[in-house]
Write an enzyme that holds these catalytic residues in place. Structure first.
Site, PDB file in Angstrom:
ATOM      1  N   ASP A  87      -9.654   3.307  -4.055  1.00  0.00           N
ATOM      2  CA  ASP A  87     -10.397   2.185  -3.454  1.00  0.00           C
ATOM      3  C   ASP A  87     -11.798   2.042  -3.894  1.00  0.00           C
ATOM      4  OD1 ASP A  87      -8.061   1.730  -2.018  1.00  0.00           O
ATOM      5  OD2 ASP A  87      -9.160   2.173   0.172  1.00  0.00           O
TER       6      ASP A  87
ATOM      7  N   ASP B  85       0.972  -1.312  -0.057  1.00  0.00           N
ATOM      8  CA  ASP B  85       0.041  -0.011  -0.183  1.00  0.00           C
ATOM      9  C   ASP B  85       0.761   1.183   0.025  1.00  0.00           C
ATOM     10  OD1 ASP B  85      -2.484   1.209  -0.218  1.00  0.00           O
ATOM     11  OD2 ASP B  85      -3.226   0.132   1.462  1.00  0.00           O
TER      12      ASP B  85
END
Length: 826
Positions: free
Chosen positions: A215, A156
């Site tokens: 996302d 991430d």
């Protein structure tokens, strides 16, 4: 309205940029991901609530359900799996409560099932939820994961300490690539930097797959936005190198079955990783049927490894073409609009060979049809039809492709009926006979034909168009209502009966109820802007849903409003029941235009309020519009672009704090939905404290950011985060409210995670939400936690009459500002 999209003799879309052929990632000659990875990730359904038991039980279901046999092999752990600090040896430590047998023991179990285990890390100092990141620790973390038997790494991008340059992104992600290679263990490397540095341009020799978007969320606007961003990137994908539009939301309940089928269809066409994001232990048969569609999965996993090319993308309709290893083509007809739409593409515009006819197999229904020159479907709103297509030498024994399209405008209950137009079209290679169209509406509705609904013969590519009057009775509820259109016909030398059916979803509108309410809480009939969606309570950032910040005009921050990119139009049905609209308007402080914009409020096409020559940086202007007797309300923003340098500018045109007044109300009535301010920081820090003083952090009142009054709270956050709030002197009664909220602006160089917790009852039991909302550097948003989502310890109930403490979580090691902690109705 219905729509048609036709490619005539060629591709109309712009040619993709030329790129070098993708190459396998890493030092090894082995292609770790020759087809897009498939499996499971816990984040979408569980957030931080991850455990060994969940991963084990999911592995069991993957095998017992048959999903593993289809290729769903990775069982991936997301954020929150480790302890908050590293061990004495510098290594990451699995949370012993969540993972009593450690990650190595769990890997053994998963491997024993014939599956593979994935883990989560971060190319920053901390993960998005505040756990240790791997920036500067790449070698020790890569070796730790290899020692444990990990097979997949999602890496991430939170707390990245980046200067924002592409070079920095390449450096940080290459460091982990090289560290993984040095372990000697084959680990699939999933770069998750949200598409910020255009990883499709550089990551083909760094990662096996790379995120291309922010996302995903379990709603249609999010899915639509991600498809729009990822589909054009088809030149950059290939075996071992995949564009990743994020994980699957199928089964989580926020979308319809049609939308979930579109989800899997478009991921398959885009050769995207298929990582299930729902609780498989409780998944419904319908969810398992979608995820387990062998024909759709086969398109995704086709060994050619080609992402479908976008042949056309216009007016919300898209055509995609994907070559398959056996010589077939997968053709997807995608409809992102809110109405049934007929989508056509000439076979000559695809990669299909020239032929007199083509066999079309619908991969969702299994239905096989033949078409002559045109591949077509009447595609439902938010739906996708995927055909597996091949040339057909003798079409005579195969039923023809016949489409049943329809278009119907918005209906008002009890009012004069709307006009429905149906169109039955023969796309087969030969004529059809005795064509008859029928319409079925909900019980109690009136449907009357006003032109012929039958015809003796339809030649290839000929159509029968029929008009009807459709009336919804008084008392019909507002919302979407299905209408079924069926075309019956005869085909072939033996006059074999055939039939095709489409479902049109029409919208019934009713007037708003009595009250003064924030306009953004009402559903518009139509909303469109020049760039990105019309945002509720945010400015427009880019093409994605929810990528803006809180609406800010002339330095004033608003938590309610509608953000658009001009030119834009938003339409509401009022039914003559509303009296006024009050709103502030202006160009958002994020706007870059040097040209003026104009804002116009129209009631039944009559201008009732306007603001001209609005420039970026100006204070908001207040408009008060008289809507007495109006049936329709339109909000129009125009005028942005071209800029003095000749470029076209579509900048952020905001309708801030728009309040609509309807029915018999008093000016003193509260604006709905009601919010109650609990903490405003107008008198100081209001006795706020730090839950864990040893973890660091400081607070001070500040005027630098505020959404209520003149002051907010400045928080210097520790890198790993802390809880900020207070224990209340008396219990707080929040019965009647459904959520807690606060407003936050991320620090100048680092974003922050936001989370909400409360303590309840005499024992001050800690109850906490499970979603960690991320706010990027310099961005602002409202963090919300519904009481229904807040979890308490076993045996403790969330008694809303006994709220004893309020807490918010912030991290990042930067100066963050918050304001306006409040309870809200939904």
């Amino acid at each position: 309205m219905g729509a048609a999209l036709t490619l005539l003799g060629g591709v109309l879309a712009a040619a993709p940029p030329a790129v070098s052929a993708p190459v396998a990632a890493g030092a090894s000659a082995e292609t770790l991901a020759p087809t897009p990875p498939m499996g499971f990730n816990n984040w979408n359904a569980f957030g931080c609530d991850v455990s060994e038991a969940l991963i084990r039980e999911t592995a069991d279901v993957l095998v017992s359900s048959g999903l593993a046999e289809l290729g769903y092999e990775y069982v991936n752990i997301d954020d929150c799996w480790s302890m908050r600090e590293r061990g004495p040896d510098g290594r990451l430590v699995p949370d012993p409560v969540k993972f009593p047998n450690g990650i190595a023991g769990l890997a053994d179990y998963v491997h024993g099932k014939g599956l593979k285990l994935g883990i989560y890390g971060d190319a920053g100092t901390r993960t998005c939820a505040g756990y240790p990141g791997s920036l500067g620790k790449e070698d020790i973390d890569a070796q730790t994961w290899a020692d444990w038997g990990v097979d997949y790494l999602k890496y991430d991008n939170c707390h990245n300490q980046s200067d924002g340059s592409q070079a920095d992104f390449v450096r940080r992600y290459t460091a982990m690539r090289e560290a993984l290679d040095r372990t000697g263990r084959p680990i699939v490397y999933a770069i998750c930097e949200w598409g910020q540095s255009r990883p499709w341009e550089w990551a083909h020799d760094v990662g096996d797959l790379w995120r291309t978007t922010g996302d995903i969320s379990d709603n249609w606007p999010s899915l639509r936005s991600i498809i729009a961003q990822n589909a054009p990137l088809h030149p950059y994908a290939g075996p071992g190198n995949w564009n990743d539009p994020d994980m699957l939301e199928i089964g989580n309940g926020g979308m319809t079955a049609t939308e979930y089928r579109t989800h899997l269809s478009m991921w398959a066409m885009m050769a995207a990783p298929l990582l299930i994001g729902t609780d498989l232990r409780t998944a419904s048969p319908d969810t398992l049927a979608i995820l387990g569609n062998r024909e759709v999965v086969a398109i995704d996993q086709d060994r050619l490894g080609v992402q479908a090319a976008v042949l056309e993308d216009r007016d919300g309709l898209m055509v995609l073409d994907k070559p398959l290893a056996d010589g077939d083509r997968a053709i997807a007809l995608y409809n992102s609009t809110d109405a049934l739409a007929t989508v056509d593409v000439e076979a000559s515009a695809t990669g299909l060979p020239a032929a007199g006819a083509y066999q079309l197999r619908d991969v969702w229904t299994g239905q096989v049809r033949q078409a002559g020159t045109t591949i077509s479907a009447a595609v439902p709103a938010h739906g996708t039809v995927v055909y597996r297509v091949r040339a057909l030498d003798d079409p005579g024994s195969t039923a023809p492709l016949v489409t049943a399209g329809a278009a119907l405008g918005t209906l008002v209950p009890g009012a004069e009926g709307g006009t429905l137009t149906t169109t039955a079209t023969n796309r087969g290679a030969g004529p059809i006979h005795h064509v008859e169209v029928s319409v079925r509406a909900p019980q109690g509705w009136s449907v009357v034909t006003t032109s012929p609904a039958d015809q003796s013969e339809l030649a290839p590519d000929a159509s029968l168009s029929t008009t009807w009057t459709v009336t919804a009775p008084e008392g019909t509820a507002a919302g979407a209502h299905p209408i079924t259109v069926t075309a019956d016909y005869m085909w072939g030398p033996h006059h074999t009966p055939g039939s095709t059916t489409s479902e049109l979803v029409t919208t019934v509108v009713t007037a708003p109820p009595d009250g003064r309410r924030h306009l953004g809480t009402l559903e518009p009939v139509r909303a469109a802007g020049a760039r990105g969606p019309v945002e509720v309570d945010l400015s427009v950032g880019g093409a994605a849903e929810g990528d803006g910040s809180l609406i800010t005009i002339g330095g004033r921050v608003h938590t309610r409003g509608l953000g658009t990119a001009a030119p834009s139009e938003i339409v509401y049905y009022l039914g003559g029941r509303c009296s006024s609209l009050t709103t502030d308007v202006g160009l958002d402080d994020a706007a870059t235009a040097a040209v003026p914009a104009a804002f116009t409020v129209l009631a039944d096409d009559e201008v009732v309020a306007s603001a001209e020559n609005v420039l970026a940086g100006q204070a908001p202007r207040t408009l008060v519009a008289d809507l007495t007797g109006a049936t329709w309300l339109r909000l129009v923003a125009t005028g942005s672009g071209p800029a003095p340098d000749g470029t076209v500018v579509n900048d952020s045109a905001d309708w801030a704090a728009p309040v609509l007044t309807c029915g018999d109300v008093s000016p003193d009535d509260p604006v709905l939905p009601v919010e109650r301010t609990l903490v405003s920081f107008e008198s100081g820090t209001e006795d706020w404290t730090i839950a864990n003083p040893g973890d660091g952090g400081t607070m001070a009142r500040s005027s630098a950011f505020h959404t209520d009054g003149e002051y907010g709270l400045q928080v210097d956050t520790p890198l790993s985060g802390n809880w900020f709030g207070r224990v209340l002197p008396e219990p707080l009664d929040l019965s009647g409210f459904s959520a807690l909220r606060f407003d936050v602006r991320g620090g100048a160089t680092s974003g922050t995670t936001g989370e909400i917790a409360v303590q309840v009852g005499p024992d001050l039991s800690w109850c906490q939400g499970g979603r960690w909302a991320w706010t990027g550097a310099g961005a602002s948003r409202t963090v919300s936690a519904a009481f229904a989502e807040i979890e308490c310890p076993a045996g403790v109930q969330l008694d809303l009459t006994q709220i004893r403490a309020l807490w918010v979580f912030l991290n990042g090691g930067d100066r963050v500002h918050i304001d306006n902690v409040r309870a809200a109705e939904e």
